[in-house]
Design an enzyme around this catalytic site. Structure first.
Site, mmCIF file in Angstrom:
data_model
loop_
_atom_site.group_PDB
_atom_site.id
_atom_site.type_symbol
_atom_site.label_atom_id
_atom_site.label_comp_id
_atom_site.label_asym_id
_atom_site.label_seq_id
_atom_site.Cartn_x
_atom_site.Cartn_y
_atom_site.Cartn_z
ATOM 1 C CE1 TYR A 56 -5.822 -24.944 -32.592
ATOM 2 C CE2 TYR A 56 -4.132 -24.279 -31.024
ATOM 3 C CZ TYR A 56 -5.367 -24.072 -31.626
ATOM 4 O OH TYR A 56 -6.124 -23.002 -31.252
ATOM 5 C CD GLU A 58 -7.332 -24.776 -36.885
ATOM 6 O OE1 GLU A 58 -7.009 -24.626 -38.079
ATOM 7 O OE2 GLU A 58 -7.500 -23.829 -36.094
ATOM 8 C CG ASP A 202 -30.543 -30.244 -27.776
ATOM 9 O OD1 ASP A 202 -29.857 -31.084 -27.143
ATOM 10 O OD2 ASP A 202 -30.408 -29.013 -27.650
ATOM 11 C CB THR A 228 -24.235 -31.875 -23.461
ATOM 12 O OG1 THR A 228 -25.280 -32.542 -22.739
ATOM 13 C CG2 THR A 228 -24.690 -30.463 -23.809
ATOM 14 C CE LYS A 231 -26.664 -30.175 -20.267
ATOM 15 N NZ LYS A 231 -27.614 -29.349 -21.041
ATOM 16 N NE ARG A 237 -19.282 -27.831 -18.510
ATOM 17 C CZ ARG A 237 -20.290 -28.069 -17.662
ATOM 18 N NH1 ARG A 237 -20.085 -28.751 -16.567
ATOM 19 N NH2 ARG A 237 -21.500 -27.636 -17.923
HETATM 20 C C1 LIG Z 1 -27.470 -28.231 -21.737
HETATM 21 C C2 LIG Z 1 -28.184 -28.083 -23.029
HETATM 22 C C3 LIG Z 1 -27.574 -27.469 -24.136
HETATM 23 C C4 LIG Z 1 -26.317 -26.656 -24.066
HETATM 24 O O1 LIG Z 1 -25.217 -27.216 -23.589
HETATM 25 P P1 LIG Z 1 -23.971 -26.318 -23.097
HETATM 26 O O2 LIG Z 1 -22.919 -27.348 -23.028
HETATM 27 O O3 LIG Z 1 -24.385 -25.752 -21.774
HETATM 28 O O4 LIG Z 1 -23.720 -25.272 -24.115
HETATM 29 C C5 LIG Z 1 -28.250 -27.496 -25.354
HETATM 30 N N1 LIG Z 1 -29.449 -28.065 -25.456
HETATM 31 C C6 LIG Z 1 -30.078 -28.620 -24.405
HETATM 32 C C7 LIG Z 1 -31.415 -29.232 -24.597
HETATM 33 C C8 LIG Z 1 -29.468 -28.632 -23.153
HETATM 34 O O5 LIG Z 1 -30.110 -29.162 -22.126
#
Ligand SMILES: *Cc1c(COP(=O)(O)O)cnc(C)c1O
Length: 418
Positions: A56, A58, A202, A228, A231, A237
């Site tokens: 942990y 925090e 994003d 994220t 991807k 993740r």
């Molecule tokens: C995948 C994605 C997210 C969210 O990610 P999670 O890990 O699934 O919560 C947010 N914004 C965009 C543009 C995404 O493609």
């Protein structure tokens, strides 16, 4: 067999071990075209499966609420330093549990409940967390949405500007989940500046392309960048928020203590590993190969009469409108899955069908590029897609395609499988 091997799990809990093996096998056999997925390296898998999950921590490095952070502080500082180097930003927060909480941190940092956010509409390619109505971000905040032009399938920057001037949002999101074209960060930045909004890029989908120089960077245009890590960036993740110096403190406070408790330290270590990989010349080659594959696949699909939203792609992602094939996105995706081609059904802009059975399918080339498929294999992949869509309902033919797919994929190694 799963790699690293899982003998202890196999002995202790054969039921779970068998499921892990089955999933590894499935990932090995299929052409995985889900645009948000990838294969992480064995090094990333090992970091994710480490004892760092026991701790942990925090707070932030040097300012923790629990003792025993001699090692964890170093892990997090390493991930932060690599994120800053890779993207060229002043500040990185690597603690968000995933992309959605990273975006929630933006709301908490810069908006009061009921204030206005602008983002791309979900059916146009945006993400739920950019203010869509079923999401907390659409329920607790006022949201206004922009889309794409019907004729071009591309974001209409004039509409974005008009809407921003009329609505005066405090935060503007650019980016999304089904955008096959380059995002014009400078144009968004000019609009955000005109209306005094915080621009948030994003880049969840395209982070690996940005890191590898295969998509323009939002750095210098968007003061806040969320992403994220799992991807195209090909990490575990998780998520990050990258900011300039001015917005750093607000984001850190929003992530902790605003939204989260203890960070997932095993994930932080794996993010550091993935960022280390992304800093190598090989990763630049990988990022460009993803785009080359997507463009080759798009060309092969167009040749076979598929209707692509915007006509093609600039990145890893292809959105197909199946209206002309007289098959819904969902039955198409199900037929393709049976044929060993894994992707998802997806709304297309101005979709006339329902969200749970829309007109499109979405695919991406990040995972197959990791496997080592190149532009020479893309006509074959397009041919399988074409055959499977035509054979929807003919299980014998779909199974035949599935065997051909598995036969081809057997020649391409998969990290995580030996
Ligand atoms: C995948 C994605 C997210 C969210 O990610 P999670 O890990 O699934 O919560 C947010 N914004 C965009 C543009 C995404 O493609």
């Amino acid at each position: 067999m799963h790699e690293p091997a899982i003998p202890t799990l196999t002995a202790a809990d054969p039921q779970v071990a068998e499921l892990v093996q089955a999933e590894a096998r499935r990932q090995f056999d299929k052409v995985r075209l889900i645009a948000s997925e990838n294969y992480v390296s064995t090094a990333v898998l090992e970091a994710t499966g480490s004892v760092l999950t026991n701790k942990y921590s925090e707070g932030y490095a040097g300012r923790r609420y629990y003792e025993g952070q001699q090692v964890i502080d170093q892990v997090e500082l390493l991930a932060v330093a690599r994120a800053k180097e890779l993207f060229g930003v002043d500040h990185a927060n690597v603690q968000p549990y995933s992309g959605s909480p990273a975006n929630l941190a933006v709301y908490l940092a810069f908006l009061e409940p009921g204030e206005k956010v602008m983002g791309m509409a979900l059916p146009m390619g945006g993400h739920l967390t950019h203010g869509w109505n079923v999401s907390a971000t659409g329920k607790w905040f006022q949201s206004v949405r922009y889309g794409v032009r019907r004729e071009t399938g591309r974001v209409d920057m004039d509409e974005v500007r008009d809407l921003a001037l009329a609505e005066r949002p405090k935060v503007i999101f650019c980016g999304g989940t089904a955008i096959p074209r380059t995002i014009d960060f400078p144009a968004f930045a000019a609009i955000a500046e005109e209306v005094g909004a915080v621009l948030v890029a994003d880049i969840a989908h395209i982070a690996g392309l940005v890191a590898g120089g295969a998509h323009p960077s939002p750095v210098g245009h968007a003061p806040v960048i969320t992403t994220t890590t799992h991807k195209t960036l090909r990490g575990p993740r998780g998520a990050m928020v990258l900011t300039d110096a001015e917005h750093a403190k607000a984001i850190d406070k929003a992530v902790f203590p605003g939204l989260q408790g203890g960070p997932h330290n095993h994930t932080t270590a794996a993010i550091a590993v993935a960022l280390g990989e992304a800093l190598t010349p090989d990763f630049r080659t990988y990022a460009h190969a993803i785009v080359a594959n997507a463009q080759a696949l798009a060309a092969a699909l167009v040749e076979r009469g598929f209707d692509l939203v915007s006509g093609g792609t600039d990145n890893h992602l292809i959105l197909i409108d199946l209206t002309s094939k007289e098959l819904g996105g969902k039955p198409a995706a199900q037929a393709l899955d049976r044929a060993g081609v894994e992707l998802n059904y997806n709304a297309v802009p101005f979709d006339s069908r329902k969200p749970f059975d829309p007109s499109g399918i979405r695919l991406g080339t990040a995972a197959i590029t990791t496997r080592g498929l190149g532009v020479e294999q893309m006509p074959q992949v397009a041919a399988w897609i074409d055959r499977a869509v035509a054979a929807a309902g003919d299980d014998a033919e779909l199974d035949r395609i599935g065997r051909e797919v598995a036969e081809l994929m057997a020649a391409y190694p998969m990290p995580g499988w030996a």
